[in-house]
Design a protein around this motif. Structure first.
Motif, mmCIF file in Angstrom:
data_model
loop_
_atom_site.group_PDB
_atom_site.id
_atom_site.type_symbol
_atom_site.label_atom_id
_atom_site.label_comp_id
_atom_site.label_asym_id
_atom_site.label_seq_id
_atom_site.Cartn_x
_atom_site.Cartn_y
_atom_site.Cartn_z
ATOM 1 N N ARG A 1 0.840 -1.379 0.125
ATOM 2 C CA ARG A 1 -0.110 0.184 -0.131
ATOM 3 C C ARG A 1 0.862 1.351 -0.001
ATOM 4 N NH1 ARG A 1 -4.470 2.118 4.381
ATOM 5 N NH2 ARG A 1 -4.947 4.105 3.523
ATOM 6 N N LEU A 2 0.570 1.997 -0.868
ATOM 7 C CA LEU A 2 1.471 3.400 -0.985
ATOM 8 C C LEU A 2 0.770 4.197 -0.058
ATOM 9 C CD1 LEU A 2 3.479 5.214 -2.230
ATOM 10 C CD2 LEU A 2 1.653 5.910 -4.024
ATOM 11 N N LEU A 3 1.501 4.706 0.760
ATOM 12 C CA LEU A 3 0.873 5.642 2.079
ATOM 13 C C LEU A 3 0.934 7.061 1.475
ATOM 14 C CD1 LEU A 3 2.838 3.818 4.923
ATOM 15 C CD2 LEU A 3 0.379 3.614 4.287
ATOM 16 N N PRO A 4 -0.038 7.820 2.213
ATOM 17 C CA PRO A 4 -0.093 9.072 1.685
ATOM 18 C C PRO A 4 0.899 10.272 2.444
ATOM 19 C CG PRO A 4 -1.664 8.707 3.356
ATOM 20 C CD PRO A 4 -0.987 7.446 3.141
ATOM 21 N N TRP A 5 1.889 9.776 2.731
ATOM 22 C CA TRP A 5 3.185 10.469 2.955
ATOM 23 C C TRP A 5 4.576 9.934 2.520
ATOM 24 C CZ3 TRP A 5 0.134 8.010 6.912
ATOM 25 C CH2 TRP A 5 0.583 6.778 7.220
ATOM 26 N N THR A 6 5.724 10.524 2.732
ATOM 27 C CA THR A 6 6.874 10.378 2.376
ATOM 28 C C THR A 6 7.831 10.240 3.297
ATOM 29 O OG1 THR A 6 7.656 12.496 1.637
ATOM 30 C CG2 THR A 6 6.556 11.324 0.040
ATOM 31 N N SER A 7 9.014 9.571 3.182
ATOM 32 C CA SER A 7 10.022 9.537 4.225
ATOM 33 C C SER A 7 10.698 10.903 4.415
ATOM 34 C CB SER A 7 11.173 8.429 3.870
ATOM 35 O OG SER A 7 11.713 8.947 2.774
ATOM 36 N N GLU A 8 11.692 10.971 5.351
ATOM 37 C CA GLU A 8 12.412 12.275 5.503
ATOM 38 C C GLU A 8 13.126 12.921 4.400
ATOM 39 O OE1 GLU A 8 14.374 11.711 9.282
ATOM 40 O OE2 GLU A 8 12.751 11.584 10.357
ATOM 41 N N THR A 9 13.516 11.825 3.294
ATOM 42 C CA THR A 9 14.295 11.924 2.405
ATOM 43 C C THR A 9 13.355 11.972 1.124
ATOM 44 O OG1 THR A 9 14.585 9.666 2.034
ATOM 45 C CG2 THR A 9 16.318 10.961 3.340
ATOM 46 N N GLY A 10 12.129 12.011 0.988
ATOM 47 C CA GLY A 10 11.174 12.369 0.129
ATOM 48 C C GLY A 10 10.923 11.240 -0.515
ATOM 49 N N LYS A 11 11.138 9.824 0.001
ATOM 50 C CA LYS A 11 10.888 8.550 -0.812
ATOM 51 C C LYS A 11 9.457 8.146 -0.186
ATOM 52 C CE LYS A 11 15.689 7.546 -1.392
ATOM 53 N NZ LYS A 11 16.729 6.351 -1.411
ATOM 54 N N PRO A 12 9.108 7.476 -1.159
ATOM 55 C CA PRO A 12 7.504 6.846 -0.854
ATOM 56 C C PRO A 12 7.751 5.905 0.320
ATOM 57 C CG PRO A 12 8.215 6.202 -3.020
ATOM 58 C CD PRO A 12 9.220 7.030 -2.633
ATOM 59 N N CYS A 13 6.591 5.891 1.090
ATOM 60 C CA CYS A 13 6.567 4.869 2.203
ATOM 61 C C CYS A 13 5.366 3.940 1.669
ATOM 62 C CB CYS A 13 5.990 5.672 3.385
ATOM 63 S SG CYS A 13 7.081 6.696 4.109
ATOM 64 N N TYR A 14 5.351 2.560 2.152
ATOM 65 C CA TYR A 14 4.639 1.653 1.849
ATOM 66 C C TYR A 14 4.321 0.888 3.207
ATOM 67 C CZ TYR A 14 6.032 2.456 -3.041
ATOM 68 O OH TYR A 14 6.319 2.906 -4.185
ATOM 69 N N LEU A 15 3.220 0.203 2.824
ATOM 70 C CA LEU A 15 2.771 -0.760 3.972
ATOM 71 C C LEU A 15 2.681 -2.150 3.597
ATOM 72 C CD1 LEU A 15 1.445 -0.750 6.794
ATOM 73 C CD2 LEU A 15 -0.742 -0.614 5.903
ATOM 74 N N ALA A 16 2.992 -3.179 4.075
ATOM 75 C CA ALA A 16 3.241 -4.590 3.818
ATOM 76 C C ALA A 16 1.940 -5.244 3.649
ATOM 77 C CB ALA A 16 4.327 -5.313 4.661
ATOM 78 N N PRO A 17 1.787 -6.026 2.884
ATOM 79 C CA PRO A 17 0.299 -6.840 2.937
ATOM 80 C C PRO A 17 -0.025 -7.448 4.361
ATOM 81 C CG PRO A 17 1.951 -7.625 1.218
ATOM 82 C CD PRO A 17 2.565 -6.771 1.854
ATOM 83 N N GLY A 18 -1.322 -7.577 4.593
ATOM 84 C CA GLY A 18 -1.643 -8.231 5.961
ATOM 85 C C GLY A 18 -1.482 -7.030 6.991
ATOM 86 N N ALA A 19 -1.288 -5.825 6.847
ATOM 87 C CA ALA A 19 -1.142 -4.985 7.772
ATOM 88 C C ALA A 19 -2.350 -3.786 7.473
ATOM 89 C CB ALA A 19 0.064 -4.142 7.744
ATOM 90 N N GLU A 20 -3.261 -4.253 6.966
ATOM 91 C CA GLU A 20 -4.309 -3.478 6.500
ATOM 92 C C GLU A 20 -5.173 -2.813 7.673
ATOM 93 O OE1 GLU A 20 -4.043 -6.305 4.940
ATOM 94 O OE2 GLU A 20 -3.243 -5.860 3.200
ATOM 95 N N ASP A 21 -5.212 -3.617 8.655
ATOM 96 C CA ASP A 21 -6.039 -3.171 9.813
ATOM 97 C C ASP A 21 -5.123 -2.864 10.844
ATOM 98 O OD1 ASP A 21 -8.585 -3.487 8.682
ATOM 99 O OD2 ASP A 21 -8.605 -5.831 9.179
ATOM 100 N N GLY A 22 -3.924 -2.548 10.703
ATOM 101 C CA GLY A 22 -2.835 -2.319 11.741
ATOM 102 C C GLY A 22 -2.847 -0.697 12.229
ATOM 103 N N MET A 23 -1.810 -0.359 13.080
ATOM 104 C CA MET A 23 -1.637 0.872 13.541
ATOM 105 C C MET A 23 -1.076 1.808 12.567
ATOM 106 S SD MET A 23 0.264 -0.102 17.007
ATOM 107 C CE MET A 23 1.282 1.522 17.203
ATOM 108 N N VAL A 24 -0.674 1.680 11.361
ATOM 109 C CA VAL A 24 -0.185 2.555 10.302
ATOM 110 C C VAL A 24 -1.434 2.616 9.270
ATOM 111 C CG1 VAL A 24 1.363 3.093 8.593
ATOM 112 C CG2 VAL A 24 2.010 1.827 10.492
ATOM 113 N N SER A 25 -2.246 1.702 9.065
ATOM 114 C CA SER A 25 -3.439 1.839 7.886
ATOM 115 C C SER A 25 -4.332 2.802 8.581
ATOM 116 C CB SER A 25 -4.010 0.366 7.865
ATOM 117 O OG SER A 25 -4.767 0.527 6.845
ATOM 118 N N ALA A 26 -4.461 2.860 10.101
ATOM 119 C CA ALA A 26 -5.719 3.818 10.325
ATOM 120 C C ALA A 26 -5.393 5.448 9.977
ATOM 121 C CB ALA A 26 -6.199 3.433 11.706
ATOM 122 N N PRO A 27 -3.977 5.633 10.420
ATOM 123 C CA PRO A 27 -3.764 6.877 9.998
ATOM 124 C C PRO A 27 -3.607 7.435 8.520
ATOM 125 C CG PRO A 27 -2.156 6.018 11.673
ATOM 126 C CD PRO A 27 -3.169 5.002 11.128
#
Length: 104
Positions: A14-40
């Protein structure tokens, strides 16, 4: 994810709606759709899409006004560009997860 290829290709994440401190895309691994990162991530995406709809309405109103000056048009275009950039990022991330986006 299909079994024909290695796991964790970009379309598996999952491509997250923010980037890293260096401007690179952030992703969420499969299976974490209901986790602590997915909700934000959902909490950022959903209001952004609502804001994009509001910006669209405002831009349409300005474009419909024949008396709108150059400054109003420039501000509307700036707001529209910002909203579109974020909306396209969300659409790309969702498209990748659905397998309907080419990753470009």
């Amino acid at each position: 994810m299909t079994q024909d290829r290695e796991p964790l290709f970009e379309e598996d994440l999952r491509l997250l709606p923010w980037t890293s401190e260096t401007g690179k895309p952030c992703y969420l691994a499969p299976g974490a759709e209901d986790g602590m990162v997915s909700a934000p991530a959902d909490g950022i995406e959903n209001p952004h899409l609502a804001e994009a709809a509001r910006v669209l309405q405002e831009c349409e109103a300005i474009l419909a006004d024949p008396a709108a000056g150059a400054l109003a048009l420039r501000l509307a275009l700036t707001a529209s560009s910002r909203a579109q950039r974020g909306t396209l990022r969300i659409a790309r991330g969702r498209g990748l997860r659905l397998g309907v986006c080419d990753g470009e």
